[in-house]
Design an enzyme around this catalytic site. Structure first.
Site, PDB file in Angstrom:
ATOM      1  N   CYS A 102      56.504-131.273  75.177  1.00 27.45           N
ATOM      2  CA  CYS A 102      57.406-130.628  74.214  1.00 27.45           C
ATOM      3  C   CYS A 102      56.844-129.244  73.910  1.00 27.45           C
ATOM      4  CB  CYS A 102      57.589-131.480  72.951  1.00 27.45           C
ATOM      5  SG  CYS A 102      56.069-131.781  72.029  1.00 27.45           S
ATOM      6  N   ASN A 150      53.407-130.178  71.096  1.00 26.02           N
ATOM      7  CA  ASN A 150      52.586-131.375  71.384  1.00 26.02           C
ATOM      8  C   ASN A 150      52.009-131.993  70.103  1.00 26.02           C
ATOM      9  OD1 ASN A 150      49.537-132.297  73.165  1.00 26.02           O
ATOM     10  ND2 ASN A 150      51.440-133.401  73.091  1.00 26.02           N
ATOM     11  N   CYS A 186      54.686-133.434  67.717  1.00 26.99           N
ATOM     12  CA  CYS A 186      55.749-134.332  67.231  1.00 26.99           C
ATOM     13  C   CYS A 186      56.315-135.198  68.367  1.00 26.99           C
ATOM     14  CB  CYS A 186      56.871-133.544  66.574  1.00 26.99           C
ATOM     15  SG  CYS A 186      56.353-132.584  65.138  1.00 26.99           S
ATOM     16  N   ARG A 187      57.125-134.580  69.236  1.00 30.33           N
ATOM     17  CA  ARG A 187      57.886-135.390  70.199  1.00 30.33           C
ATOM     18  C   ARG A 187      57.058-135.949  71.349  1.00 30.33           C
ATOM     19  NH1 ARG A 187      62.125-130.792  71.306  1.00 30.33           N
ATOM     20  NH2 ARG A 187      60.205-129.623  70.866  1.00 30.33           N
ATOM     21  N   SER A 188      56.289-135.093  72.036  1.00 30.76           N
ATOM     22  CA  SER A 188      55.599-135.614  73.234  1.00 30.76           C
ATOM     23  C   SER A 188      54.472-136.596  72.909  1.00 30.76           C
ATOM     24  CB  SER A 188      55.133-134.485  74.157  1.00 30.76           C
ATOM     25  OG  SER A 188      54.244-133.609  73.530  1.00 30.76           O
ATOM     26  N   ASP A 228      64.000-130.826  68.393  1.00 30.28           N
ATOM     27  CA  ASP A 228      62.764-130.529  67.666  1.00 30.28           C
ATOM     28  C   ASP A 228      62.915-130.957  66.192  1.00 30.28           C
ATOM     29  OD1 ASP A 228      60.661-129.369  66.381  1.00 30.28           O
ATOM     30  OD2 ASP A 228      60.948-127.371  67.230  1.00 30.28           O
TER      31      ASP A 228
HETATM   32  P1  4NP Z   1      57.087-130.600  68.934  1.00 31.94           P
HETATM   33  O1  4NP Z   1      57.498-129.952  67.535  1.00 31.94           O
HETATM   34  O2  4NP Z   1      57.423-129.578  69.985  1.00 31.94           O
HETATM   35  O3  4NP Z   1      57.938-131.826  69.009  1.00 31.94           O
HETATM   36  O4  4NP Z   1      55.601-130.901  68.833  1.00 31.94           O
HETATM   37  C1  4NP Z   1      57.028-128.709  67.092  1.00 31.94           C
HETATM   38  C2  4NP Z   1      55.788-128.604  66.519  1.00 31.94           C
HETATM   39  C3  4NP Z   1      55.342-127.382  66.012  1.00 31.94           C
HETATM   40  C4  4NP Z   1      56.156-126.268  66.120  1.00 31.94           C
HETATM   41  C5  4NP Z   1      57.395-126.378  66.718  1.00 31.94           C
HETATM   42  C6  4NP Z   1      57.830-127.592  67.203  1.00 31.94           C
HETATM   43  N1  4NP Z   1      55.723-125.035  65.592  1.00 31.94           N
HETATM   44  O5  4NP Z   1      56.513-124.070  65.633  1.00 31.94           O
HETATM   45  O6  4NP Z   1      54.597-124.931  65.105  1.00 31.94           O
END
Ligand code: 4NP
Length: 158
Positions: free
Chosen positions: A12, A15, A17-19, A126
């Site tokens: 994602c 790294n 939340c989703r992955s 996201d």
């Molecule tokens: P992820 O979510 O891609 O599912 O881990 C996010 C985590 C952090 C951020 C964006 C999306 N960020 O902008 O810090």
């Protein structure tokens, strides 16, 4: 990597939340099904390098019995494209960024996690700037994707 062990990398943006949630879900479901698979996750960005998964992802995942123990955020590296058999992005931006960095010979390994599910959704959105319901929704989509991926892996082994 052991020869003949299938390997899967979930990707994602951050790294956190989703992955890592996909990694936790796939670790449990594949082990429950007796599959031996090398599993990891990474982000296309390195904002949170070394951080544990987001507390909100952990909260909804732990309630469903998934473990996030030992998971730490890292960025995708060049060697990942050679090492992993399946490189599965959560959304179209992840896939586009992966394909930009991926050597031509490995591009066939890159796809969306939900391409393995029957879900109407193609992408896992996201959840970072939203509330708990978004995290629950994301976990449900990830479970659908992982169930489809396991079906695919079982049918390609038999
Ligand atoms: P992820 O979510 O891609 O599912 O881990 C996010 C985590 C952090 C951020 C964006 C999306 N960020 O902008 O810090």
């Amino acid at each position: 990597m052991t020869v003949n062990t299938t390997s899967v990398l979930f990707v994602c943006l951050g790294n956190i939340c989703r992955s890592p949630s996909a990694e936790a879900v796939f670790k449990k479901k594949s082990a429950d099904d007796g599959l031996t698979i090398e599993i990891d996750s990474a982000g296309t960005a390195g904002y949170h390098n070394g951080a544990a998964p987001d507390k909100r992802s952990q909260a909804v995942g732990l309630e469903k019995g998934y473990s996030f123990k030992g998971l730490k955020c890292r960025k995708v590296v060049e060697q990942d494209f050679e090492k992993f058999d399946y490189i599965l992005g959560m959304d179209n931006d992840n896939v586009a960024n992966l394909l930009k960095a991926c050597p031509e010979e490995f591009k066939h390994k890159v796809s969306l996690l939900l391409s393995f599910s029957q879900s109407e959704e193609q992408q896992v959105p996201d959840p970072y700037y939203g509330g708990r319901r978004g995290f629950e929704y994301v976990l449900n989509l990830i479970e659908e994707g992982v169930d489809g991926l396991i079906k695919h892996l079982k049918s390609s082994r038999s």
